[in-house]
Design a protein around this motif. Structure first.
Motif, short mmCIF file in Angstrom:
data_model
loop_
_atom_site.label_atom_id
_atom_site.label_comp_id
_atom_site.label_asym_id
_atom_site.label_seq_id
_atom_site.Cartn_x
_atom_site.Cartn_y
_atom_site.Cartn_z
N GLU A 111 0.84 -1.20 0.00
CA GLU A 111 0.00 0.00 0.00
C GLU A 111 0.87 1.25 0.00
O GLU A 111 2.09 1.18 0.16
CB GLU A 111 -0.92 0.03 1.23
CG GLU A 111 -0.20 0.14 2.55
CD GLU A 111 -1.15 0.14 3.74
OE1 GLU A 111 -2.37 0.09 3.53
OE2 GLU A 111 -0.65 0.18 4.88
N GLY A 282 -7.73 -2.43 -2.44
CA GLY A 282 -7.26 -1.05 -2.49
C GLY A 282 -7.67 -0.27 -1.26
O GLY A 282 -8.31 -0.79 -0.34
N SER A 286 -5.34 4.20 -3.39
CA SER A 286 -4.91 3.21 -4.38
C SER A 286 -6.13 2.52 -4.98
O SER A 286 -7.20 2.48 -4.36
CB SER A 286 -3.97 2.17 -3.76
OG SER A 286 -4.64 1.42 -2.76
N GLU A 290 -4.34 -2.87 -7.33
CA GLU A 290 -3.05 -2.19 -7.53
C GLU A 290 -1.99 -2.80 -6.62
O GLU A 290 -0.82 -2.86 -6.96
CB GLU A 290 -3.21 -0.70 -7.24
CG GLU A 290 -1.95 0.11 -7.45
CD GLU A 290 -2.14 1.59 -7.17
OE1 GLU A 290 -1.12 2.30 -7.04
OE2 GLU A 290 -3.30 2.05 -7.09
#
Length: 420
Positions: A111, A282, A286, A290
């Motif tokens: 993250e 996410g 984000s 991802e």
């Protein structure tokens, strides 16, 4: 004669007993520990919250998970690197001296953690804050000096000419630092946390505080490689009151998961599965899927990670208990090949063509297995060295197959490329 037969029986029994002991020993060596210890940050921080989420996933897979809170998050990498620490997994979001951390590898990034600057709204009438340089002369509170936040901020302050010579900088434990800011005992506070952390949400919704969008982000990113640009969407904390009132441009660090190099494959796959389950949705800064990702990490990557991100967990680790999966991965292929070779030598030794064909096929199979170990950076023990020597001798005496010779050449080249 009966005495000789009895002695032969005793010798056989002893041999079978020794083989059984060897098999049990090899199985115990291959079995991974059922306990995983994760070093995280303070209990109110994002690292700790992620570790607790991992624990839930890992316990469903049969592991016992200990989460160790650590207020000095800068030290987590050293804890994982230390063979005697008992720490298997940790979080990092800072620049590391890789040459001093030879026992750790990364499983990928999970993250972005933005650098949040909050200031008291009452300051706006006296002084406009639009950059880190504008904090000069103010009272600024930060998490502990050996935290990842403060290490990152120290580099930012150095670039912006902010220091204790011109600014009052206080380092406190995370919860205490936030209390100081909320109580009006500090003009500003800087925290590096997940954008969806409840502490950040509370600060953003506090009417006495303002989330500051700092300028010069691209310039700072150029000078601090582990930071990058992130965008916090308008209204993410309160859509009705539109908090924040507009998109906020932020600095952010990529958080990586590190593990000991010695962690067994079954445990590595289990941790990566937990990472995927926890982070694939996410967060506020984000997009879904991802993260986790290994493409942006600058740390040495675990050899199993790229394959996992491409195709997922191998069948044996996905369907067998961790202990059995590790034993199968470590010993099944060579034991199967050895059993077949012994059986062939006894039962089909008179069928030279068939024996030659099977020996060639088994040699190819073993060479492919050894190539995989070499690609994963796993050193060859006496067992693998013995198997390789046997294959080399057989090829030199009997085999003219170009495929087998090519496989042997590729393996030898891979061994030469291994460090040390």
């Amino acid at each position: 004669m009966s005495t000789i037969i009895r002695r032969i029986g005793q010798v056989r029994l002893l041999a079978y007993g020794l083989v059984l002991i060897l098999v049990i020993h090899l199985a115990l060596v291959a079995m991974p520990s059922k306990t995983i210890t994760i070093a995280a940050g303070p209990e109110s921080g994002t690292y700790y919250q992620n570790a607790v989420a991992y624990r839930k996933v890992l316990e469903q897979r049969g592991y016992r998970v200990q989460v160790v809170p650590e207020k000095y998050t800068e030290t987590i990498a050293g804890m994982v690197n230390d063979p005697k620490s008992g720490i298997d997994v940790g979080f990092v979001a800072q620049e590391l001296r890789i040459d001093r951390l030879r026992n750790i590898v990364s499983l990928g990034d999970i993250e972005l953690e933005p650098v949040f600057l909050f200031a008291r709204r009452s300051l706006s009438a006296q002084k406009k804050i639009g950059s880190f340089s504008d904090l000069k002369g103010l009272r600024v509170v930060l998490p502990p000096e050996r935290s990842v936040t403060s290490q990152a901020v120290s580099q930012i302050f150095k670039l912006c000419n902010v220091s204790r010579d011109n600014t009052v900088i206080e380092y406190r434990e995370l919860d205490d630092a936030i209390r100081q800011l909320e109580a009006g005992k500090a003009d500003a506070g800087i925290f590096m946390l997940g954008a969806d952390n409840k502490l950040v949400a509370g600060l953003a919704k506090n009417p006495e505080l303002k989330l500051i969008e700092v300028g010069q982000i691209d310039a700072l990113v150029k000078n601090i490689p582990f930071l990058q640009h992130a965008v916090l969407p308008a209204g993410i904390y309160d859509r009705e009151r539109n908090i924040p009132p507009a998109d906020v441009q932020l600095l952010a660090a990529r958080v990586s998961i590190i593990v000991k190099k010695s962690l067994p494959p079954a445990t590595v796959y289990a941790v990566m599965e937990a990472m995927s389950e926890v982070h694939r949705a996410g967060n506020y800064v984000s997009q879904p899927r991802e993260f986790p990702s290994y493409l942006g990490t600058e740390l040495p990557l675990h050899p199993l990670a790229p394959e996992f991100y491409r195709v997922g967990t191998p069948w044996i680790f996905n369907n067998l208990p961790p202990a059995l999966a590790n034993i199968v991965d470590s010993y099944l292929m060579p034991m199967l090949a050895l059993w077949l070779l012994v059986g062939l030598r006894r039962s089909v030794s008179d069928v030279d063509g068939f024996r030659h064909f099977l020996q060639m096929a088994l040699s190819l199979l073993m060479l492919k297995w050894l190539q995989r170990r070499a690609r994963l950076g796993q050193p060859f023990a006496a067992r693998e060295t013995w198997m390789l020597a046997r294959i080399e001798r057989w090829i030199a005496r009997h085999d003219k197959s170009e495929a087998v010779r090519q496989a042997l050449a590729e393996l030898q080249a891979g061994i030469r490329r291994q460090p040390g």
